[in-house]
Design an enzyme around this catalytic site. Structure first.
Site, PDB file in Angstrom:
ATOM      1  N   GLU A 147      -9.106   3.992  -2.909  1.00 53.83           N
ATOM      2  CA  GLU A 147      -7.814   3.786  -3.566  1.00 53.83           C
ATOM      3  C   GLU A 147      -7.995   3.140  -4.941  1.00 53.83           C
ATOM      4  O   GLU A 147      -9.016   2.526  -5.241  1.00 53.83           O
ATOM      5  CB  GLU A 147      -6.901   2.882  -2.713  1.00 53.83           C
ATOM      6  CG  GLU A 147      -6.667   3.380  -1.304  1.00 53.83           C
ATOM      7  CD  GLU A 147      -5.540   2.634  -0.608  1.00 53.83           C
ATOM      8  OE1 GLU A 147      -4.685   2.054  -1.307  1.00 53.83           O
ATOM      9  OE2 GLU A 147      -5.505   2.630   0.643  1.00 53.83           O
ATOM     10  N   ASP A 168      -9.290   0.084   1.356  1.00 56.57           N
ATOM     11  CA  ASP A 168      -8.380  -0.402   2.386  1.00 56.57           C
ATOM     12  C   ASP A 168      -8.914   0.047   3.751  1.00 56.57           C
ATOM     13  O   ASP A 168      -8.477   1.039   4.320  1.00 56.57           O
ATOM     14  CB  ASP A 168      -6.969   0.150   2.142  1.00 56.57           C
ATOM     15  CG  ASP A 168      -5.933  -0.580   2.965  1.00 56.57           C
ATOM     16  OD1 ASP A 168      -6.153  -1.755   3.279  1.00 56.57           O
ATOM     17  OD2 ASP A 168      -4.896   0.028   3.285  1.00 56.57           O
ATOM     18  N   ARG A 170      -0.140  18.040  12.625  1.00 53.33           N
ATOM     19  CA  ARG A 170       0.897  19.071  12.478  1.00 53.33           C
ATOM     20  C   ARG A 170       0.319  20.196  11.622  1.00 53.33           C
ATOM     21  O   ARG A 170       0.636  20.293  10.425  1.00 53.33           O
ATOM     22  CB  ARG A 170       2.151  18.483  11.830  1.00 53.33           C
ATOM     23  CG  ARG A 170       2.790  17.329  12.593  1.00 53.33           C
ATOM     24  CD  ARG A 170       3.943  16.710  11.813  1.00 53.33           C
ATOM     25  NE  ARG A 170       3.500  16.194  10.506  1.00 53.33           N
ATOM     26  CZ  ARG A 170       2.960  14.996  10.329  1.00 53.33           C
ATOM     27  NH1 ARG A 170       2.791  14.188  11.351  1.00 53.33           N
ATOM     28  NH2 ARG A 170       2.585  14.593   9.120  1.00 53.33           N
ATOM     29  N   TYR A 213       0.495   2.694  15.500  1.00 53.37           N
ATOM     30  CA  TYR A 213       1.276   2.923  14.279  1.00 53.37           C
ATOM     31  C   TYR A 213       2.712   3.375  14.530  1.00 53.37           C
ATOM     32  O   TYR A 213       3.556   3.256  13.636  1.00 53.37           O
ATOM     33  CB  TYR A 213       0.554   3.911  13.362  1.00 53.37           C
ATOM     34  CG  TYR A 213       0.787   5.379  13.661  1.00 53.37           C
ATOM     35  CD1 TYR A 213       1.670   6.123  12.893  1.00 53.37           C
ATOM     36  CD2 TYR A 213       0.115   6.010  14.705  1.00 53.37           C
ATOM     37  CE1 TYR A 213       1.872   7.473  13.149  1.00 53.37           C
ATOM     38  CE2 TYR A 213       0.311   7.352  14.960  1.00 53.37           C
ATOM     39  CZ  TYR A 213       1.189   8.073  14.189  1.00 53.37           C
ATOM     40  OH  TYR A 213       1.395   9.407  14.439  1.00 53.37           O
ATOM     41  N   GLN A 270      -5.322   2.279  14.912  1.00 53.06           N
ATOM     42  CA  GLN A 270      -4.165   2.792  14.184  1.00 53.06           C
ATOM     43  C   GLN A 270      -3.424   3.869  14.980  1.00 53.06           C
ATOM     44  O   GLN A 270      -2.194   3.880  15.031  1.00 53.06           O
ATOM     45  CB  GLN A 270      -4.614   3.351  12.835  1.00 53.06           C
ATOM     46  CG  GLN A 270      -3.483   3.823  11.937  1.00 53.06           C
ATOM     47  CD  GLN A 270      -3.992   4.256  10.564  1.00 53.06           C
ATOM     48  OE1 GLN A 270      -5.188   4.253  10.307  1.00 53.06           O
ATOM     49  NE2 GLN A 270      -3.089   4.625   9.682  1.00 53.06           N
ATOM     50  N   TYR A 322       1.110   5.713  -0.612  1.00 47.78           N
ATOM     51  CA  TYR A 322       0.551   6.900   0.053  1.00 47.78           C
ATOM     52  C   TYR A 322       0.682   8.078  -0.892  1.00 47.78           C
ATOM     53  O   TYR A 322       1.154   9.143  -0.529  1.00 47.78           O
ATOM     54  CB  TYR A 322       1.355   7.133   1.344  1.00 47.78           C
ATOM     55  CG  TYR A 322       0.728   8.028   2.387  1.00 47.78           C
ATOM     56  CD1 TYR A 322      -0.566   7.834   2.850  1.00 47.78           C
ATOM     57  CD2 TYR A 322       1.478   9.057   2.961  1.00 47.78           C
ATOM     58  CE1 TYR A 322      -1.104   8.635   3.841  1.00 47.78           C
ATOM     59  CE2 TYR A 322       0.951   9.865   3.958  1.00 47.78           C
ATOM     60  CZ  TYR A 322      -0.346   9.643   4.387  1.00 47.78           C
ATOM     61  OH  TYR A 322      -0.879  10.440   5.384  1.00 47.78           O
ATOM     62  N   HIS A 365      -4.742  13.753   0.588  1.00 48.81           N
ATOM     63  CA  HIS A 365      -5.008  12.915   1.755  1.00 48.81           C
ATOM     64  C   HIS A 365      -3.869  13.053   2.765  1.00 48.81           C
ATOM     65  O   HIS A 365      -4.118  13.203   3.967  1.00 48.81           O
ATOM     66  CB  HIS A 365      -5.152  11.458   1.320  1.00 48.81           C
ATOM     67  CG  HIS A 365      -5.211  10.483   2.461  1.00 48.81           C
ATOM     68  ND1 HIS A 365      -6.301  10.380   3.294  1.00 48.81           N
ATOM     69  CD2 HIS A 365      -4.302   9.583   2.918  1.00 48.81           C
ATOM     70  CE1 HIS A 365      -6.076   9.447   4.206  1.00 48.81           C
ATOM     71  NE2 HIS A 365      -4.873   8.947   4.002  1.00 48.81           N
ATOM     72  N   ASP A 407       0.841  -1.189   0.000  1.00 49.10           N
ATOM     73  CA  ASP A 407       0.000   0.000   0.000  1.00 49.10           C
ATOM     74  C   ASP A 407       0.880   1.244   0.000  1.00 49.10           C
ATOM     75  O   ASP A 407       1.745   1.401   0.876  1.00 49.10           O
ATOM     76  CB  ASP A 407      -0.909   0.000   1.226  1.00 49.10           C
ATOM     77  CG  ASP A 407      -2.050   1.002   1.107  1.00 49.10           C
ATOM     78  OD1 ASP A 407      -2.472   1.269  -0.026  1.00 49.10           O
ATOM     79  OD2 ASP A 407      -2.516   1.500   2.145  1.00 49.10           O
ATOM     80  N   THR A 442      -4.958   6.431  -0.240  1.00 54.24           N
ATOM     81  CA  THR A 442      -6.208   7.185  -0.381  1.00 54.24           C
ATOM     82  C   THR A 442      -6.054   8.354  -1.343  1.00 54.24           C
ATOM     83  O   THR A 442      -5.124   9.150  -1.221  1.00 54.24           O
ATOM     84  CB  THR A 442      -6.668   7.705   0.986  1.00 54.24           C
ATOM     85  OG1 THR A 442      -6.704   6.608   1.900  1.00 54.24           O
ATOM     86  CG2 THR A 442      -8.037   8.340   0.898  1.00 54.24           C
TER      87      THR A 442
END
Length: 436
Positions: free
Chosen positions: A209, A241, A151, A252, A248, A137, A142, A135, A368
């Site tokens: 996705e 997904d 942030r 993560y 998460q 990114y 996204h 997967d 995503t």
């Protein structure tokens, strides 16, 4: 335009009922998949309108020859891996012959008609045995939306615009459209709690996705250059997904998603070939001024000129209340593959640059794909700002995250003036309650 031939002719018509103007599967598409009738074994098929053409039966009937027959012979098993491995040549020959057999006026109509099955009476399966799943990114909006929640002043980490970020996922839990998804259980920790708790996820989410099917692989230790990567791509699908956001958030760091992702992924069951998508290829959108130039191994002139896609993407939601009231699915978002910061070829090149070997039937996810606006978010965690601002549905309900009984539907469609529009078929699944 590269790859355009007579099979894309907008004036091409089919003798198959309801194929002309079909929202997903007109004669200009001809996607590949695996289907079964009643309790029979899965077999290869081609979607045309509201029907499926039996590919092995077409071969037995003597209606294929040469490279087209070679492609069909590779598809006589219970998965399409061997066909994917053959690459573009046999696949294109098969497409050309299928187009000829299914066009209006073909002399073989009566023989082919006997090999059609009504799609409504068939069961669709995973089109290939998935050995590995990765997967990425590459949806920059996204990444910015998620990063902004943590942030606000610096949403993207420094590496994002230099390297296609990705991680290796779990292939065993990927299922075709229509198979329900069970709400996962796992550890989660509220920000004001002293310790984590274990139980069903309360922040279940989807992710919009594009899936990428790998065709011919590469040897271990032999990277695939960006310019040669398209030859290793066998087709595309939609990919949801699913994500347990509360699990998460707790798990993560420092290694990334684990239980929050591995419980299920859903894909649309048809492989949309690169040939079918040729009319919808576009130049990679230029990077904003000040963004770094990709390193040489990720930069190819032809890929920048035509390695991106213009595909409309939609997310729809059906809740139990909407279903009971007979209301239409509520469209949550509308995005586009134009918003991918890296191309598919760059994903393949980076995946293999260290020597990793890809194999036929491997699946890559883009990550995503969100657009720049609030109504183009590819996940609920973005659309609801982390659950702080719920969505209001046509039924009067609100959703921060998915509830049991909700059904998520993903759709994709290529639209271009002068060409027939094609779709991917739906990628949909209902959320079931967690195991007690």
């Amino acid at each position: 335009m590269t790859g355009i031939d007579h099979t894309h002719d907008v004036a091409l018509r089919s003798w198959v009922p309801e194929a002309d103007g079909h929202p997903d599967f007109p004669i200009q598409n001809l996607p590949l998949g695996m289907f079964s009738v009643e309790d029979g074994a899965p077999r290869a098929g081609v979607a045309i309108g509201e029907h499926i053409l039996d590919l092995p039966a077409l071969l037995v009937a003597g209606l294929l020859a040469g490279e087209a027959a070679r492609a069909a012979e590779a598809a006589t098993g219970t998965a399409l891996n061997q066909l994917l491995e053959l690459g573009a040549g046999p696949r294109r020959a098969l497409r050309a012959r299928l187009s000829d057999l299914l066009r209006a006026g073909t002399p073989e109509r009566d023989r082919v008609a006997q090999l059609l099955h009504g799609a409504a009476s068939c069961t669709l399966h995973l089109p290939a045995t998935i050995g590995d799943y990765t997967d990425f990114y590459v949806g920059i909006h996204h990444a910015e939306n998620i990063g902004r929640q943590f942030r606000p002043d610096n949403p993207l980490l420094p590496n994002y615009k230099h390297v296609p970020i990705g991680y290796h996922g779990r292939a065993s839990s990927i299922r075709p459209s229509g198979v329900p998804v069970r709400r996962p259980r796992g550890q989660a920790k509220a920000s004001d709690a002293a310790a984590p708790t274990f139980g069903p996820s309360t922040r279940l989410d989807y992710e919009l996705e594009l899936g990428v099917w790998i065709g011919p692989g590469n040897d271990l230790g032999e990277p695939i250059p960006t310019g040669k990567a398209p030859a290793h791509v066998a087709g595309f699908c939609l990919l949801n997904d699913w994500s347990a956001r509360d699990v998460q958030a707790w798990e993560y760091q420092p290694l990334g998603p684990f239980l929050s992702k591995n419980f299920a992924s859903t894909i649309s069951p048809w492989i949309i070939t690169p040939e079918a998508l040729s009319p919808f290829r576009i130049a990679q959108p230029p990077r904003p001024e000040g963004d770094p130039r990709p390193l040489p191994y990720l930069l190819d002139e032809a890929d920048q000129a035509g390695g991106a896609f213009d595909l409309q993407l939609d997310v729809l939601l059906v809740t139990p209340s909407l279903r009971e009231a007979g209301l239409a699915p509520h469209r949550i978002s509308a995005s586009n593959t134009r918003h991918m910061y890296w191309t598919v070829a760059q994903m393949v090149a980076h995946h293999t640059c260290g020597g990793c070997n890809l194999r036929p039937g491997d699946l890559l996810g883009t990550g995503t794909i969100s657009g720049p606006d609030r109504d183009a978010c590819g996940s609920l965690v973005e659309a609801t700002l982390g659950g702080r601002e719920p969505l209001r549905l046509a039924s009067g309900e609100e959703r921060r995250f998915l509830e049991d009984g909700d059904e998520v539907i993903l759709r994709a469609r290529g639209v271009r003036d002068g060409f027939a529009s094609i779709g991917f078929g739906e990628c949909r699944a209902v959320v079931l309650g967690a195991v007690a």
